[in-house]
Design a protein around this motif. Sequence first.
Motif, PDB file in Angstrom:
ATOM      1  N   GLY A  13      68.088   7.266  -4.999  1.00 32.69           N
ATOM      2  CA  GLY A  13      67.150   6.541  -4.149  1.00 32.69           C
ATOM      3  C   GLY A  13      65.737   6.692  -4.653  1.00 32.69           C
ATOM      4  N   ALA A  14      65.389   7.907  -5.089  1.00 30.54           N
ATOM      5  CA  ALA A  14      64.048   8.158  -5.608  1.00 30.54           C
ATOM      6  C   ALA A  14      63.792   7.368  -6.888  1.00 30.54           C
ATOM      7  CB  ALA A  14      63.863   9.650  -5.867  1.00 30.54           C
ATOM      8  N   ILE A  15      64.764   7.348  -7.795  1.00 28.88           N
ATOM      9  CA  ILE A  15      64.592   6.652  -9.072  1.00 28.88           C
ATOM     10  C   ILE A  15      64.389   5.157  -8.867  1.00 28.88           C
ATOM     11  CG2 ILE A  15      65.828   5.975 -11.180  1.00 28.88           C
ATOM     12  CD1 ILE A  15      67.097   8.842 -11.072  1.00 28.88           C
ATOM     13  N   PHE A  16      65.241   4.549  -8.031  1.00 25.54           N
ATOM     14  CA  PHE A  16      65.145   3.107  -7.823  1.00 25.54           C
ATOM     15  C   PHE A  16      63.998   2.742  -6.891  1.00 25.54           C
ATOM     16  CE2 PHE A  16      69.178   3.228  -9.881  1.00 25.54           C
ATOM     17  CZ  PHE A  16      69.284   1.998 -10.511  1.00 25.54           C
ATOM     18  N   GLY A  17      63.719   3.575  -5.914  1.00 23.57           N
ATOM     19  CA  GLY A  17      62.568   3.330  -5.057  1.00 23.57           C
ATOM     20  C   GLY A  17      61.266   3.427  -5.824  1.00 23.57           C
ATOM     21  N   ALA A  18      61.190   4.391  -6.739  1.00 22.85           N
ATOM     22  CA  ALA A  18      59.988   4.534  -7.566  1.00 22.85           C
ATOM     23  C   ALA A  18      59.794   3.311  -8.455  1.00 22.85           C
ATOM     24  CB  ALA A  18      60.093   5.801  -8.413  1.00 22.85           C
ATOM     25  N   ALA A  19      60.891   2.783  -8.997  1.00 23.02           N
ATOM     26  CA  ALA A  19      60.788   1.593  -9.845  1.00 23.02           C
ATOM     27  C   ALA A  19      60.268   0.401  -9.050  1.00 23.02           C
ATOM     28  CB  ALA A  19      62.148   1.265 -10.462  1.00 23.02           C
ATOM     29  N   LEU A  20      60.748   0.225  -7.814  1.00 16.99           N
ATOM     30  CA  LEU A  20      60.265  -0.881  -6.985  1.00 16.99           C
ATOM     31  C   LEU A  20      58.801  -0.688  -6.619  1.00 16.99           C
ATOM     32  CD1 LEU A  20      63.364  -1.418  -4.673  1.00 16.99           C
ATOM     33  CD2 LEU A  20      62.534  -2.953  -6.463  1.00 16.99           C
ATOM     34  N   PHE A  21      58.400   0.538  -6.361  1.00 17.82           N
ATOM     35  CA  PHE A  21      56.986   0.828  -6.074  1.00 17.82           C
ATOM     36  C   PHE A  21      56.121   0.458  -7.274  1.00 17.82           C
ATOM     37  CE2 PHE A  21      53.219   3.488  -5.987  1.00 17.82           C
ATOM     38  CZ  PHE A  21      52.815   3.437  -4.656  1.00 17.82           C
ATOM     39  N   ARG A  22      56.549   0.859  -8.471  1.00 15.46           N
ATOM     40  CA  ARG A  22      55.798   0.522  -9.681  1.00 15.46           C
ATOM     41  C   ARG A  22      55.842  -0.977  -9.950  1.00 15.46           C
ATOM     42  NH1 ARG A  22      58.833   4.853 -11.560  1.00 15.46           N
ATOM     43  NH2 ARG A  22      60.042   3.477 -12.925  1.00 15.46           N
ATOM     44  N   ALA A  25      56.211  -3.380  -5.016  1.00 21.26           N
ATOM     45  CA  ALA A  25      56.706  -3.436  -3.645  1.00 21.26           C
ATOM     46  C   ALA A  25      56.029  -2.387  -2.767  1.00 21.26           C
ATOM     47  CB  ALA A  25      58.215  -3.239  -3.618  1.00 21.26           C
ATOM     48  N   ASP A  26      56.021  -2.656  -1.474  1.00 22.62           N
ATOM     49  CA  ASP A  26      55.610  -1.686  -0.462  1.00 22.62           C
ATOM     50  C   ASP A  26      56.877  -0.950  -0.040  1.00 22.62           C
ATOM     51  OD1 ASP A  26      54.524  -0.249   1.614  1.00 22.62           O
ATOM     52  OD2 ASP A  26      54.341  -1.960   2.966  1.00 22.62           O
ATOM     53  N   VAL A  27      57.003   0.322  -0.422  1.00 20.20           N
ATOM     54  CA  VAL A  27      58.263   1.049  -0.287  1.00 20.20           C
ATOM     55  C   VAL A  27      58.153   2.137   0.773  1.00 20.20           C
ATOM     56  CG1 VAL A  27      59.958   2.506  -1.470  1.00 20.20           C
ATOM     57  CG2 VAL A  27      58.862   0.610  -2.698  1.00 20.20           C
ATOM     58  N   VAL A  28      59.151   2.198   1.644  1.00 20.84           N
ATOM     59  CA  VAL A  28      59.282   3.284   2.602  1.00 20.84           C
ATOM     60  C   VAL A  28      60.682   3.871   2.469  1.00 20.84           C
ATOM     61  CG1 VAL A  28      59.942   1.680   4.454  1.00 20.84           C
ATOM     62  CG2 VAL A  28      59.134   3.983   5.029  1.00 20.84           C
ATOM     63  N   ALA A  50      63.250  10.540 -17.560  1.00 22.44           N
ATOM     64  CA  ALA A  50      63.422   9.460 -18.529  1.00 22.44           C
ATOM     65  C   ALA A  50      62.224   8.544 -18.668  1.00 22.44           C
ATOM     66  CB  ALA A  50      64.658   8.634 -18.164  1.00 22.44           C
ATOM     67  N   LEU A  51      61.505   8.272 -17.579  1.00 23.64           N
ATOM     68  CA  LEU A  51      60.348   7.367 -17.618  1.00 23.64           C
ATOM     69  C   LEU A  51      59.029   8.115 -17.480  1.00 23.64           C
ATOM     70  CD1 LEU A  51      61.735   4.403 -15.463  1.00 23.64           C
ATOM     71  CD2 LEU A  51      61.435   4.477 -17.946  1.00 23.64           C
ATOM     72  N   GLY A  52      59.062   9.419 -17.681  1.00 24.41           N
ATOM     73  CA  GLY A  52      57.845  10.211 -17.574  1.00 24.41           C
ATOM     74  C   GLY A  52      57.735  10.871 -16.212  1.00 24.41           C
ATOM     75  N   ASP A  53      56.699  11.649 -16.057  1.00 21.51           N
ATOM     76  CA  ASP A  53      56.459  12.362 -14.807  1.00 21.51           C
ATOM     77  C   ASP A  53      55.483  11.576 -13.947  1.00 21.51           C
ATOM     78  OD1 ASP A  53      58.024  14.225 -16.002  1.00 21.51           O
ATOM     79  OD2 ASP A  53      56.414  15.668 -16.387  1.00 21.51           O
ATOM     80  N   MET A  54      55.801  11.425 -12.664  1.00 25.18           N
ATOM     81  CA  MET A  54      54.944  10.639 -11.785  1.00 25.18           C
ATOM     82  C   MET A  54      55.014  11.165 -10.364  1.00 25.18           C
ATOM     83  SD  MET A  54      57.384   7.269 -11.835  1.00 25.18           S
ATOM     84  CE  MET A  54      57.783   7.603 -13.567  1.00 25.18           C
ATOM     85  N   THR A  55      53.916  11.023  -9.660  1.00 25.39           N
ATOM     86  CA  THR A  55      53.854  11.309  -8.230  1.00 25.39           C
ATOM     87  C   THR A  55      53.323  10.055  -7.551  1.00 25.39           C
ATOM     88  OG1 THR A  55      53.441  13.668  -8.593  1.00 25.39           O
ATOM     89  CG2 THR A  55      52.869  12.765  -6.426  1.00 25.39           C
ATOM     90  N   LEU A  56      54.111   9.490  -6.651  1.00 27.88           N
ATOM     91  CA  LEU A  56      53.795   8.196  -6.053  1.00 27.88           C
ATOM     92  C   LEU A  56      53.539   8.356  -4.559  1.00 27.88           C
ATOM     93  CD1 LEU A  56      56.598   6.121  -7.826  1.00 27.88           C
ATOM     94  CD2 LEU A  56      54.239   6.472  -8.574  1.00 27.88           C
ATOM     95  N   PRO A  57      52.482   7.713  -4.047  1.00 30.83           N
ATOM     96  CA  PRO A  57      52.138   7.844  -2.625  1.00 30.83           C
ATOM     97  C   PRO A  57      52.980   6.925  -1.736  1.00 30.83           C
ATOM     98  CG  PRO A  57      50.542   6.440  -3.714  1.00 30.83           C
ATOM     99  CD  PRO A  57      51.485   6.912  -4.796  1.00 30.83           C
ATOM    100  N   CYS A  58      54.265   7.224  -1.660  1.00 26.99           N
ATOM    101  CA  CYS A  58      55.177   6.408  -0.855  1.00 26.99           C
ATOM    102  C   CYS A  58      55.247   6.926   0.582  1.00 26.99           C
ATOM    103  CB  CYS A  58      56.573   6.426  -1.465  1.00 26.99           C
ATOM    104  SG  CYS A  58      56.685   5.724  -3.116  1.00 26.99           S
ATOM    105  N   ALA A  59      55.612   6.044   1.488  1.00 28.94           N
ATOM    106  CA  ALA A  59      55.837   6.430   2.878  1.00 28.94           C
ATOM    107  C   ALA A  59      57.282   6.878   3.051  1.00 28.94           C
ATOM    108  CB  ALA A  59      55.531   5.260   3.803  1.00 28.94           C
ATOM    109  N   ALA A  60      57.525   7.673   4.094  1.00 30.32           N
ATOM    110  CA  ALA A  60      58.885   8.127   4.400  1.00 30.32           C
ATOM    111  C   ALA A  60      58.992   8.394   5.889  1.00 30.32           C
ATOM    112  CB  ALA A  60      59.218   9.389   3.607  1.00 30.32           C
ATOM    113  N   THR A  61      60.197   8.222   6.411  1.00 32.54           N
ATOM    114  CA  THR A  61      60.425   8.434   7.835  1.00 32.54           C
ATOM    115  C   THR A  61      61.887   8.799   8.083  1.00 32.54           C
ATOM    116  OG1 THR A  61      60.249   7.453  10.038  1.00 32.54           O
ATOM    117  CG2 THR A  61      60.946   6.001   8.263  1.00 32.54           C
ATOM    118  N   VAL A 168      59.861  -4.580 -14.182  1.00 33.36           N
ATOM    119  CA  VAL A 168      58.446  -4.218 -14.239  1.00 33.36           C
ATOM    120  C   VAL A 168      58.289  -2.719 -13.987  1.00 33.36           C
ATOM    121  CG1 VAL A 168      56.204  -4.483 -13.097  1.00 33.36           C
ATOM    122  CG2 VAL A 168      57.595  -6.501 -13.606  1.00 33.36           C
ATOM    123  N   GLY A 169      59.145  -2.190 -13.111  1.00 34.89           N
ATOM    124  CA  GLY A 169      59.113  -0.765 -12.793  1.00 34.89           C
ATOM    125  C   GLY A 169      59.782   0.124 -13.814  1.00 34.89           C
ATOM    126  N   GLY A 170      60.348  -0.451 -14.888  1.00 35.69           N
ATOM    127  CA  GLY A 170      60.879   0.340 -15.989  1.00 35.69           C
ATOM    128  C   GLY A 170      62.384   0.430 -16.083  1.00 35.69           C
TER     129      GLY A 170
END
Length: 333
Positions: A13-22, A25-28, A50-61, A168-170
């Motif tokens: 979920g994190a890998i694919f959610g991060a790709a959509l964020f990049r 998309a607005d991802v929660v 695999a695509l580098g190190d990243m910290t993304l400001p995503c929402a979660a609930t 686009v997200g890699g």
Amino acid sequence: MVRVAVLGAGAMGAIFGAALFRGGADVVFFDQRTEVVDAICQDGLQVSGALGDMTLPCAATSERTTLGAIDLALVLVNAGATAAVAPIAEGCLKPDGFVLTLQNGIGNWEELTKHLGAKRVLAGSTFNSGEGLGPGRSLHTHLGPTWMGELDGTVSQRAQALAAMFQVGGLEVKVVTNAVAVIWSKFVHNCAINPVAAATGLRPSEIARNPHAAALLDGILDEALAVVDAEGITLPESNPREHIRDHCWERSNKPSMLQHIESGRETEIDALNGALVEQARLHGIPTPINKMVVQVIKGREAALRAAGVKLAGSADEGAGLHGPRHGRWGVCI
């Protein structure tokens, strides 16, 4: 902006959610584990590998009522939780919204269509792999292809737009006209490799070089391919057995079922070999090896949970043994 709810904030979920964020998309993220939600909200979604190190400001609930109106629900929970999240997806989607499942196992898209109808469900499979490193932290261990499509085999504008966003997200994502066959291909792949890894502790490249583990994998495949034939499904690979053998030979990732065993969590054995046994029963096909494998994994689950096994580290997980297969299958070289 496309609003996406990722149902399941585990490694995939994190890998694919991060790709959509990049990809814009607005991802929660939705996850019932409060420690995961708190980590993402406080520290961001952290993905490395695999695509580098990243910290993304995503929402979660962890509250379904706070998801809002969603264009896409990406379902990446374990297969055993599909029935529980299907009504959550149904409740948060806009009237023209839809679901994409890239889960392991069979029965997932069927469960989602019970709530949403076939026209609101896209399905596929992926050969990306990942491992959870802790709440809100995931390691992308292998960058691989993903196939997805409409259940009726059409090539829709929404599927193409979603694939473009992933790219686009890699991530390499292709729209296919045989989504169900693609799912069964990954299903057979997982049935063959995952329980052998979970039962033995061996990674795919080690299974390929061990005569006993390789023989077990071949026995599982004998029964699985008989079920595929009985279902009338044509897999994408011309020689599925050799395809899986080659995959094992070249890969040293840690399959998800082995990760679950090591962390004391329930596996997806019921949605994999357990589901295979049930489908075989419907066709009158004997599956003694798969039945045995299911019992072994269920025993391992109980024993390791009782022992309180901690999640094992795997800094070397992405370091596969690359190149074509040489030597004899099941023989250490």
